[in-house]
Design a protein around this motif. Sequence first.
Motif: not given
Length: 400
Positions: A213-239
């Motif tokens: 349970g610790a693995f799945v939930r933590s990976q889901a939260v960390v993956g969501l944070l990565d996706a949001v932050l990297i996606g925001l950077g790509l959006w700012i650069l108009d990629v």
Amino acid sequence: MSARLSSTRTRVALRTSARLSVELLLILVVLAVALWLLGRMWSVVWPLTVGLLLTTLTWPPARFLRRRGWPPALAASVVTVLFLVVAAGVVALIAVPVSSQSGELTDGVVEGIQRLREWAAGPPLNIGDDQISKAFDSAVDRAQDGVGSAVSAVVTGVSTVVNGLITAVLALFLMFFFLKDGPRFLPWLGRQLPGRLATDIPEVAARSWETLGAFVRSQAVVGLLDAVLIGLGLWILDVPLVLPLAVLTFVTAFVPIVGALFAGFVAVLIALVSNGLTDALIVLAIIVVVQQLEGNVFQPMIQSRGLGLHAAVVLLAVTLGGSLSGIVGSLLAVPVAALIAVVWNYVREQLTEPDADAAPDPSSGPGPDPSSGAGPGRPDAGTDPVPGPGEPGAPAAVLS
């Protein structure tokens, strides 16, 4: 005068080595038989595994409802329906646009690889064009073979789609039953097992459930944070293709180390093709910063001590799992390695000789009450965790 070898000690060493070799060989044979049986029962094991992974995500709201007096069947039904609604919303809002842009994403990756090829052929690397062509053609051939296999599987393998649907339906039903009846399993299992196994097996099952349970939930939260932050950077650069790249970042987060490298490589290639070298370097910097934040801030905060596995062990586990079972092996490699570590740690605890000289410190006060379930290896020691076996709402049962 030079010392002579002792014939008695030599015979003892040889006999010990022979005995250990035979015992190790027997263990390897048992493992090989177990893996063979696992492969033969994969049609049952795979839905069970998916159901367990889904249950780790849906158990917290089910536990919340059960602790507020909801009947187990009603709580499990409400959580299952909410999960289906959320999954359908994800498919409608994300998966459909991603699938419509998948061709453009693939073309961008291919063009980016071609540009890297041209750059490597020039100064300062000056790699021979023949070498690049051979490696590039080999990669293209493999990709084409993979695409051809996928197309043939779609055209001629209707059973594959049917099996996928059956797996999904079985996993959902198993998730429902795990949410509803899971807490009853460990007490029942303890009553069925003889002697010491009645204590050892439920304890290992409870620890394994906590780790999974610790693995799945933590990976889901960390993956969501990565996706949001990297996606925001790509959006700012108009990629372009921001949404598919963000989804790819989230999905690949469940494959530690290797997944992040793959998603970052694809994002840099798309930025190189569409926006040029400067923006590609900026995207690379963003990905490196986000990955450093993930490794040094996000995961320690979300996962605390994590799975207790060294990064080298995680990398080797992912590599071995991918070579044995492809994508499925890569996804399951780390949790399987963590569960093996749980079993090994428990066995080592049981085989450790107690220190006869150690005496309890009177100033430290009484130890934990065994009846409370708190203590080393128990979920009740500290945070608001999953209850122990036999307590209301204990999820360890889903390891059945």
